[in-house]
Scaffold this active site. Structure first.
Site, PDB file in Angstrom:
ATOM      1  CB  THR A 194      22.449  -4.434  50.036  1.00  0.00           C
ATOM      2  OG1 THR A 194      21.074  -4.120  50.206  1.00  0.00           O
ATOM      3  CG2 THR A 194      23.037  -4.824  51.375  1.00  0.00           C
ATOM      4  CE  LYS A 222      19.832  -2.995  53.011  1.00  0.00           C
ATOM      5  NZ  LYS A 222      19.303  -4.183  52.252  1.00  0.00           N
ATOM      6  CB  THR A 233      11.599  -2.562  53.917  1.00  0.00           C
ATOM      7  OG1 THR A 233      12.708  -2.783  53.212  1.00  0.00           O
ATOM      8  CG2 THR A 233      11.639  -1.346  54.561  1.00  0.00           C
ATOM      9  CD  GLU A 322      15.876  -5.173  44.357  1.00  0.00           C
ATOM     10  OE1 GLU A 322      16.872  -5.389  45.065  1.00  0.00           O
ATOM     11  OE2 GLU A 322      15.111  -6.060  43.958  1.00  0.00           O
ATOM     12  CG  ASN A 451      15.190  -9.078  42.236  1.00  0.00           C
ATOM     13  OD1 ASN A 451      15.586  -9.327  43.360  1.00  0.00           O
ATOM     14  ND2 ASN A 451      14.574  -7.947  41.923  1.00  0.00           N
ATOM     15  CB  SER A 456      25.423 -12.489  37.759  1.00  0.00           C
ATOM     16  OG  SER A 456      24.714 -11.282  37.618  1.00  0.00           O
TER      17      SER A 456
END
Length: 456
Positions: A194, A222, A233, A322, A451, A456
């Protein structure tokens, strides 16, 4: 041996879980050529995969980007013993409920496949979401030809229903895409992704002291955000061609997850979908169960091989955190118990102040010590605690605190260490013999950007 026959202390970990993955983006995943060298080297170019497993990864067009979003892992000829660890989030996604129920109903055996979709979490979707998860199970049952033999996982945006017409057609189409070579496994790993920037796939061979046969293990995971125990996770699937009794498989997985997927953190958020599953089909011995005795040397060797493998796999998630720029190992030694060591390590690893200091390359060890102090471990004696930075280039460690007394820190040396991508923080409590490790990353401006723009 059924896991129902194991002692309560063995069963107590069965529903322990972790935190993790989250993941959906309308953007296509980055190509390997666009990745930094530090991540490119984490993508395997070959592998040795367990006998009897056929896998696939295709696009069912759930993701707007057209990226792969539907993965199948099957053992068509040999039924698997199966175990899993699930999220403790109260809002448990429909696939979590469906897979847990299937494992309980089957007694951890008779599993022939796992179907995973990315792009939609099927979480907080009510009765319809559960029906959709069951439809996915039934579709995979039909594909393998074995009824009530499948598990399901989903990851992506919460609160949206699956596009079942696309998912069900994708499962049917996946039959032609199944295979057992490295490309098939890479396709499968890509379909789990993702917000991940690279597919997370590992494989290995191992032997047991008594049987002496070569066995194989493979795993896909993932996750890059919403990563934090209790489990840790993500989604993760590990398979092996060693035959292991169902109850022992659950015991081994719980042990491994406590020291791997439940020992990582990116941002302290626990997902609704976290699942780590383990399938063992006995393919190396014609489908036979080889490991049946929890006290045997073979079981101990298998559990340790599984734990090391799970640690390697779970650390890929942290390395892909991230916005992360650093991979940090937090080691706690000299603790009065394993639980105490893990509590201290977790507290440090999840401290926003520690993580931002690491991003800023600031040797502010007071933040580390502060986290140790509020960890809640009552036995801690401030006069016995020592803290050091351990460079991963094997150069001289930098002592920051020794037996409660601050060292004269060489700031230039500290800055040099903190510029490295890999770093270890060592905390010595000097209270006992237990130790553990926890893996985390820094917290950067980029994490906020990712995040803030998530949908968006």
């Amino acid at each position: 041996m059924s896991f129902l026959a194991l002692p309560r202390r063995v069963l107590s970990g069965m529903n322990n879980t972790f935190s993790v993955a989250r993941a959906y983006s309308t953007k296509a995943p980055p190509t390997s050529a666009s990745l930094p060298a530090s991540k490119q080297k984490l993508i395997p170019t070959s592998g040795t995969y367990p006998k009897g497993f056929l896998v696939s990864g295709i696009s069912s067009a759930v993701k707007k980007s057209g990226a792969k979003d539907l993965a199948l892992i099957t053992s068509p000829d040999w039924p698997c013993s199966a175990a899993a660890v699930f999220t403790k989030n109260v809002f448990q996604a429909a696939p979590v409920v469906a897979s847990r129920t299937r494992l309980q109903d089957n007694g951890g055996k008779g599993i022939h496949g796992m179907v995973t979709n990315s792009g939609c979490a099927n979480a907080v979707t009510g009765a319809q979401g559960l029906e959709n998860a069951k439809e996915m199970l039934e579709a995979l049952d039909d594909l393998t030809g074995h009824q009530r033999s499948s598990l399901v996982m989903s990851t992506g945006v919460i609160g949206q229903h699956l596009k079942m017409d696309k998912i069900l057609k994708g499962i049917q189409d996946s039959k032609q895409a199944l295979g057992g070579d490295h490309k098939h496994w890479m396709d499968c790993a890509e379909a789990y992704m993702t917000t991940d920037t690279f597919p997370k796939l590992r494989s290995k061979t191992f032997q047991l002291p008594v049987s002496g046969v070569e066995y194989r293990m493979a795993g896909i995971t993932k996750g890059a955000g919403m990563i934090h125990p209790n489990m840790a996770t993500l989604l993760g699937t590990i398979v092996t061609d060693l035959g292991v009794a169902p109850g022992l498989l659950q015991y081994a997985l719980t042990h491994a997850v406590d020291r791997s997927f439940n020992a990582i953190s990116v941002d302290g958020d626990m997902s609704t979908n976290d699942t780590v599953a383990l399938l063992a089909n006995g393919g190396a011995s014609g489908g036979k169960i080889v490991v049946e005795d929890v006290t045997s040397k073979d079981f101990e060797a298998f559990r340790e091989n599984l734990t090391e493998f799970a640690q390697d796999l779970s650390q890929l998630v942290v390395r892909d955190g991230e916005g992360a720029t650093k991979f940090v190992k937090v080691s706690v030694e000299g603790a009065p118990s394993f639980e105490a060591a893990k509590t201290v390590a977790s507290t440090i690893a999840t401290s926003s102040l520690v993580k931002t200091a690491l991003y800023g390359q600031d040797a502010n060890w007071g933040r580390i010590l502060c986290a140790v102090g509020y960890s809640g471990v009552s036995e801690i004696d401030p006069k016995k605690v020592s803290v050091s930075f351990i460079p991963q280039d094997k150069s001289e460690p930098l002592k920051l605190l020794v037996n409660g007394e601050p060292e004269q820190v060489d700031e230039a040396r500290a800055s040099e260490i903190l510029k490295m991508e890999d770093l270890e923080i060592l905390v010595e409590l000097n209270l006992g013999e237990e130790k553990t490790a926890y893996w985390t990353c820094d917290l950067s401006h980029e994490y906020i950007s990712i995040n803030a723009d998530y949908r968006s």
